[in-house]
Design an enzyme around this catalytic site. Structure first.
Site, PDB file in Angstrom:
ATOM      1  CD  GLU A 237      -3.116  -1.021   0.378  1.00  0.00           C
ATOM      2  OE1 GLU A 237      -3.251   0.217  -0.082  1.00  0.00           O
ATOM      3  OE2 GLU A 237      -3.721  -1.895   0.170  1.00  0.00           O
TER       4      GLU A 237
ATOM      5  CB  CYS B 169      -1.673   7.529   1.692  1.00  0.00           C
ATOM      6  SG  CYS B 169      -3.044   6.681   2.037  1.00  0.00           S
TER       7      CYS B 169
END
Ligand code: NAD
Length: 453
Positions: free
Chosen positions: A207, A241
């Site tokens: 991720e 993010c």
């Protein structure tokens, strides 16, 4: 082998984690743990990142509780072997996909949502019947300490263990025969983790991050666009993010959009954000200096002030920026929003597709035709039309990147699937045998040709 990996693998082999009852009970324990440790968690998030109670609860604890709820709700169904169809060649057999836990999973977490990103994968791994080693981020040491304390209080180390420390700890673990590695963090470290895992053929989920654009077209509802962009960008001081990394706006609506962004920034954070007690700080001096460096690029339209002692940087809008500026090279991961302008949408799409596939993309505009054009012509992990961040909050959507922004996905059912090996089983009939497959069968070729054409 690392002693914790050894201990967990031995324990896993004994089958403790396999039953539905066990997994459900552990999910309940995780929930209870979060309730018991709510105050230490919120205090640690305040101390390490200056997260307000509201922001910490909403983006970390509420998220985890929702994830536990979804795993518990669907667990029985997800665990059940799935019966599948079979072709004519398999007449008489029954075919299934069995859901097998991988074994011992390593979860490597970053610092920006240090509780959510350490424990959300754990919830999926537990639901799927694995043992777990958690390596929290060393950059949020108070949170890391709380995670260790609460896990130790609720789970034995042969089932769930926390190993604190920096990359040395992670690398020692990666030298062991783990069964799965779930990494959340930066692209460069993701590459190192994948390379090391690759030596032992350990499967990975990565991720990662990247530069996620927010495109605002001329037919967008500008007020809502500005409000939602400000929320998505400056939550956690841009250390998200999937925050909009930069703004790509149609030139006709640029001035109006900027005015509205400035309006909502003041409404959400006040006229002196550095004095706002709830405004999140930058995690450490290294990141503070890195983000501060971007303030030299382009023209500062608003914000731009900083406080080196408290490590806070104002929500900042940068105009007159080009792709060559330092702020457009890497993921910003801070409260600085550079603005690029375009004349026609195709040109904006082309510039985005010329670069690595972003983790998220946000498009603001009313025309459904243009919405579809953006969705279908740009590769990116996931995103929203007329919003920011909201896709991550839907447990029915898989969350993950593509290309440089990551490999694999999780959340809800997708977490269960990520931590599960799908084992294919054909249960063959012994009541009869179809001879056409054996050597020497006179009708074999004819039958195969008839079936497969
Ligand atoms: P990072 O890559 O520096 O560190 C992440 C973890 O990896 C930490 O636990 C760290 O100790 C460990 N690590 C660091 N160097 C290592 C090495 N050489 N070998 C093995 N392990 C090592 O990332 P970060 O600064 O903690 O987090 C910020 C990054 O994470 C940003 O790029 C952001 O976009 C990304 N991120 C992605 C997601 C997502 O869900 N896709 C979520 C949050 C953050």
């Amino acid at each position: 082998m690392h002693p914790v990996v050894d201990q967990q693998k031995t324990w896993f082999q004994k089958g403790h984690t396999k039953s539905y009852e066990f997994r459900r009970k552990q999910l309940e324990r995780l929930k209870k743990m979060l309730i018991t440790f709510e105050k230490p968690i919120l205090d640690a998030l305040k101390f390490d990142l200056n997260k307000s109670e509201y922001e910490a609860y909403a983006s970390e604890l509420a998220f985890l509780k929702s994830e536990i709820h979804h795993q518990m709700k669907d667990l029985k169904k997800l665990m059940r072997p799935e019966k599948v169809k079979a072709p004519l060649t398999h007449t008489g057999s029954k075919n299934y996909i069995y859901k097998e836990p991988y074994g011992t999973v390593l979860v490597i977490a970053p610092w920006n949502y240090p509780v959510q990103l350490a424990l959300a994968p754990v919830i999926g791994a537990v639901a799927a019947g694995n043992t777990v080693i958690i390596k929290p981020s060393e950059l949020t040491p108070t949170v890391s300490w709380v995670i260790k304390k609460m896990i130790e209080q609720y789970f034995p180390p042969e089932y769930i263990a926390v190993l604190e420390g920096d990359k040395e700890v992670t690398q020692q673990l990666l030298d062991s025969p783990l069964d799965y590695v779930f990494f959340t963090g930066s692209v460069p470290v993701g590459k190192i983790v994948m390379e090391q895992a690759g030596k032992r053929l350990i499967p990975v989920t990565l991720e990662l991050g990247g530069k996620s654009p927010a495109i605002v077209h001329k037919d967008a509802k500008l007020d809502l666009a500005a409000k939602r962009i400000v929320w998505g960008k400056y939550t956690n001081a841009g250390q998200t993010c999937i925050a909009p990394d930069y703004l790509f706006v149609h030139q006709d609506v640029k001035e109006e959009l900027i005015a509205k962004i400035q309006h909502y920034t003041a409404e959400f954070y006040g006229n002196a954000p550095l004095e706002n007690p709830d405004y999140v700080k930058i995690v450490n001096d290294k990141h503070f200096d890195r983000i501060k460096g971007y303030l030299n690029d382009g023209t500062t339209l608003s914000g731009g002030a900083f406080d080196s002692v408290r490590r806070k940087i104002e929500p900042t809008l940068l105009d007159d920026v080009s792709w060559d500026d330092s702020v457009m090279q890497d993921e910003i991961f801070g409260p600085v929003l550079p603005i690029l302008t375009y004349e026609n949408l195709d040109e904006a799409i082309e510039q985005i597709t010329d670069r690595p596939k972003p983790l998220a993309l946000y498009y603001f505009g009313e025309s459904e035709e243009n919405q579809e054009k953006v969705i279908q012509s740009v590769g990116f992990g996931g995103g929203c039309i007329n919003d920011t961040l909201y896709h991550i909050l839907n447990p029915y959507l898989p969350f993950g990147g593509v290309g440089e922004s990551g490999i694999g996905s999780y959340h809800g059912k997708y977490s269960f699937d990520t931590f599960t090996h799908h084992k294919s089983i054909t249960k063959q009939s012994t009541k009869f045998d179809q001879n056409f497959r054996y050597p020497g069968s006179e009708v074999g070729l004819k039958i195969i040709k008839r079936i497969f054409g």
